[in-house]
Design a protein around this motif. Structure first.
Motif, PDB file in Angstrom:
ATOM      1  N   VAL A 121       0.836  -1.202   0.000  1.00 40.99           N
ATOM      2  CA  VAL A 121       0.000   0.000   0.000  1.00 40.99           C
ATOM      3  C   VAL A 121       0.871   1.251   0.000  1.00 40.99           C
ATOM      4  N   ALA A 122       1.927   1.232   0.827  1.00 42.50           N
ATOM      5  CA  ALA A 122       2.824   2.386   0.899  1.00 42.50           C
ATOM      6  C   ALA A 122       3.508   2.632  -0.452  1.00 42.50           C
ATOM      7  N   LEU A 123       3.932   1.561  -1.109  1.00 43.54           N
ATOM      8  CA  LEU A 123       4.568   1.705  -2.415  1.00 43.54           C
ATOM      9  C   LEU A 123       3.595   2.230  -3.454  1.00 43.54           C
ATOM     10  N   LEU A 124       2.372   1.723  -3.415  1.00 43.45           N
ATOM     11  CA  LEU A 124       1.366   2.164  -4.387  1.00 43.45           C
ATOM     12  C   LEU A 124       1.139   3.668  -4.279  1.00 43.45           C
ATOM     13  N   VAL A 125       0.988   4.151  -3.059  1.00 38.63           N
ATOM     14  CA  VAL A 125       0.741   5.574  -2.853  1.00 38.63           C
ATOM     15  C   VAL A 125       1.959   6.397  -3.262  1.00 38.63           C
ATOM     16  N   GLN A 126       3.161   5.875  -2.966  1.00 39.34           N
ATOM     17  CA  GLN A 126       4.381   6.621  -3.230  1.00 39.34           C
ATOM     18  C   GLN A 126       4.746   6.655  -4.712  1.00 39.34           C
ATOM     19  N   LEU A 127       4.529   5.519  -5.427  1.00 35.25           N
ATOM     20  CA  LEU A 127       5.016   5.393  -6.802  1.00 35.25           C
ATOM     21  C   LEU A 127       3.937   5.561  -7.861  1.00 35.25           C
ATOM     22  N   GLY A 128       2.703   5.710  -7.463  1.00 34.58           N
ATOM     23  CA  GLY A 128       1.630   5.846  -8.439  1.00 34.58           C
ATOM     24  C   GLY A 128       1.652   7.190  -9.147  1.00 34.58           C
ATOM     25  N   PRO A 129       0.716   7.395 -10.103  1.00 33.28           N
ATOM     26  CA  PRO A 129       0.733   8.623 -10.908  1.00 33.28           C
ATOM     27  C   PRO A 129       0.230   9.863 -10.185  1.00 33.28           C
ATOM     28  N   VAL A 130      -0.314   9.718  -8.973  1.00 33.76           N
ATOM     29  CA  VAL A 130      -0.826  10.866  -8.225  1.00 33.76           C
ATOM     30  C   VAL A 130       0.241  11.340  -7.248  1.00 33.76           C
ATOM     31  N   ALA A 131       0.531  12.633  -7.273  1.00 26.67           N
ATOM     32  CA  ALA A 131       1.536  13.192  -6.370  1.00 26.67           C
ATOM     33  C   ALA A 131       1.093  13.029  -4.919  1.00 26.67           C
ATOM     34  N   VAL A 132       2.027  12.614  -4.080  1.00 24.69           N
ATOM     35  CA  VAL A 132       1.703  12.396  -2.668  1.00 24.69           C
ATOM     36  C   VAL A 132       1.470  13.740  -1.985  1.00 24.69           C
ATOM     37  N   SER A 133       0.367  13.840  -1.295  1.00 25.63           N
ATOM     38  CA  SER A 133       0.029  15.036  -0.536  1.00 25.63           C
ATOM     39  C   SER A 133      -0.734  14.614   0.705  1.00 25.63           C
ATOM     40  N   ARG A 134      -1.014  15.564   1.552  1.00 24.16           N
ATOM     41  CA  ARG A 134      -1.778  15.258   2.768  1.00 24.16           C
ATOM     42  C   ARG A 134      -3.136  14.697   2.406  1.00 24.16           C
ATOM     43  N   GLU A 135      -3.801  15.285   1.392  1.00 19.35           N
ATOM     44  CA  GLU A 135      -5.126  14.822   0.986  1.00 19.35           C
ATOM     45  C   GLU A 135      -5.071  13.406   0.430  1.00 19.35           C
ATOM     46  N   VAL A 136      -4.038  13.106  -0.362  1.00 14.19           N
ATOM     47  CA  VAL A 136      -3.895  11.764  -0.932  1.00 14.19           C
ATOM     48  C   VAL A 136      -3.684  10.731   0.176  1.00 14.19           C
ATOM     49  N   LEU A 137      -2.840  11.065   1.132  1.00 14.35           N
ATOM     50  CA  LEU A 137      -2.601  10.137   2.248  1.00 14.35           C
ATOM     51  C   LEU A 137      -3.874   9.903   3.052  1.00 14.35           C
ATOM     52  N   LEU A 138      -4.618  10.961   3.321  1.00  9.85           N
ATOM     53  CA  LEU A 138      -5.871  10.808   4.071  1.00  9.85           C
ATOM     54  C   LEU A 138      -6.878   9.970   3.291  1.00  9.85           C
ATOM     55  N   ALA A 139      -6.939  10.184   1.968  1.00  7.18           N
ATOM     56  CA  ALA A 139      -7.852   9.399   1.144  1.00  7.18           C
ATOM     57  C   ALA A 139      -7.450   7.926   1.128  1.00  7.18           C
ATOM     58  N   ALA A 140      -6.137   7.669   1.061  1.00  9.15           N
ATOM     59  CA  ALA A 140      -5.663   6.282   1.105  1.00  9.15           C
ATOM     60  C   ALA A 140      -6.011   5.639   2.448  1.00  9.15           C
ATOM     61  N   LEU A 141      -5.842   6.393   3.537  1.00  5.49           N
ATOM     62  CA  LEU A 141      -6.216   5.878   4.862  1.00  5.49           C
ATOM     63  C   LEU A 141      -7.714   5.613   4.953  1.00  5.49           C
ATOM     64  N   ALA A 142      -8.517   6.454   4.294  1.00  3.95           N
ATOM     65  CA  ALA A 142      -9.961   6.234   4.272  1.00  3.95           C
ATOM     66  C   ALA A 142     -10.294   4.918   3.567  1.00  3.95           C
ATOM     67  N   CYS A 143      -9.608   4.638   2.457  1.00  2.00           N
ATOM     68  CA  CYS A 143      -9.827   3.374   1.750  1.00  2.00           C
ATOM     69  C   CYS A 143      -9.418   2.176   2.606  1.00  2.00           C
ATOM     70  N   ILE A 144      -8.300   2.322   3.317  1.00  3.15           N
ATOM     71  CA  ILE A 144      -7.838   1.234   4.181  1.00  3.15           C
ATOM     72  C   ILE A 144      -8.820   1.018   5.332  1.00  3.15           C
ATOM     73  N   ALA A 145      -9.339   2.107   5.898  1.00  5.82           N
ATOM     74  CA  ALA A 145     -10.332   1.992   6.970  1.00  5.82           C
ATOM     75  C   ALA A 145     -11.597   1.306   6.455  1.00  5.82           C
ATOM     76  N   ALA A 146     -12.019   1.662   5.236  1.00  3.96           N
ATOM     77  CA  ALA A 146     -13.192   1.017   4.646  1.00  3.96           C
ATOM     78  C   ALA A 146     -12.947  -0.469   4.438  1.00  3.96           C
TER      79      ALA A 146
END
Length: 294
Positions: free
Chosen positions: A132-157
């Motif tokens: 999951v960490a690699l996906l967020v870091q290496l994917g086409p979307v620039a890492v930002s606070r909003e992206v990290l929070l959205a990823a955490l929301a998906c993980i929580a879901a």
């Protein structure tokens, strides 16, 4: 697992994978609460009509507290969280993060005393979160606070889905799938009614968004939940959650085809680690021969 069960898992994965592009279309126009509330109302209506046509009986009053808990874990929380993440993340991201469901399912089963947490499964969990960490870091979307929070929301879901699978399995043993599915979505619609109504003034509905939420409510939230409960009566909960293995493939494919979302080579290491982790945790082996139906 019988051939028909495996075919049903593939069909569920394809349709649930398609739900992420639909969320991505509907959320900006209707908002997270609106999308979650509308799809629950539509699912409740469809399942209630089926209840009447098939002359099924609603669960007894004493069963509703457990069904409400199931509703909160497998409908209310995931729908809101994934809809909010859909404002920020590409559909393919959310679909891949959804593949962590079996990880949480096995952890929850171990905590509940239903399965043993072995070293292999623990390693799988660590590998999964690294993916999951690699996906967020290496994917086409620039890492930002909003992206990290959205990823955490998906993980929580995904955690809600994984934990809810245990309650879902127990519910299928106590109730027929259709009445339980209908009750779960009626409860969800009632819980989401006020938040969805409060967010109505900010909604900017479009024909595409309304069509997307209609498909989410009628197909992926209504019929598919019922079918998944029918399937869970016949196979173990861990096997049922294995459909999450294939959801990323469909989610990324649908997002690329219909939303022109970029698919980069940087996403591959994270996807591979997430899928390898789910295989470690659940013992799923794609090269193991499936016994024929008796």
């Amino acid at each position: 697992m019988q051939t028909r069960h495996f075919a049903q898992l593939i069909a569920l994965s394809a349709l649930w994978g398609a739900s992420f592009p639909f969320i991505r279309i509907a959320s900006p126009a209707l908002g997270p609460w609106g999308v979650a509330g509308l799809r629950c109302v539509l699912a409740a209506l469809v399942l209630s009509v089926l209840m009447r046509v098939l002359r099924n009986h609603w669960p007894a009053r004493g069963a509703w507290p457990l069904l409400l808990m199931l509703s909160l874990l497998t409908v209310v929380a995931p729908f809101v969280l994934f809809s909010w993440a859909g404002l920020i993340l590409p559909a393919g991201y959310s679909a891949v993060l959804n593949a962590t469901v079996p990880l949480f399912g096995v952890l929850a089963a171990a905590l509940a005393g239903e399965e043993r947490l072995t070293a292999r499964r623990l390693l799988g969990c660590l590998v999964g979160f690294a993916g999951v960490a690699l996906l967020v870091q290496l994917g086409p979307v620039a890492v930002s606070r909003e992206v990290l929070l959205a990823a955490l929301a998906c993980i929580a879901a995904s955690a809600c889905y994984g934990c809810g699978a245990i309650l879902m399995k127990r519910a299928t043993m106590a109730h027929q799938p259709l009445p339980a599915s209908a009750a779960v979505h009626v409860a969800a619609a009632l819980v989401l009614l006020l938040p969805a109504a409060a967010s109505a003034p900010a909604m900017r509905p479009t024909s595409g968004a309304l069509l997307a939420v209609a498909t989410l409510g009628i197909v992926t939230s209504g019929f598919m939940y019922w079918i998944s409960m029918r399937l869970m009566r016949e196979i173990p909960a861990s096997a049922a959650t294995s459909s999450a293995f294939m959801i990323p493939l469909f989610g990324v494919t649908w997002g690329s085809l219909f939303l022109d979302e970029p698919v980069t080579s940087g996403m591959l290491p994270g996807c591979v680690l997430v899928l390898a982790a789910t295989a470690l945790v659940t013992g799923f082996n794609p090269f193991r021969s499936v016994p024929p139906e008796p």
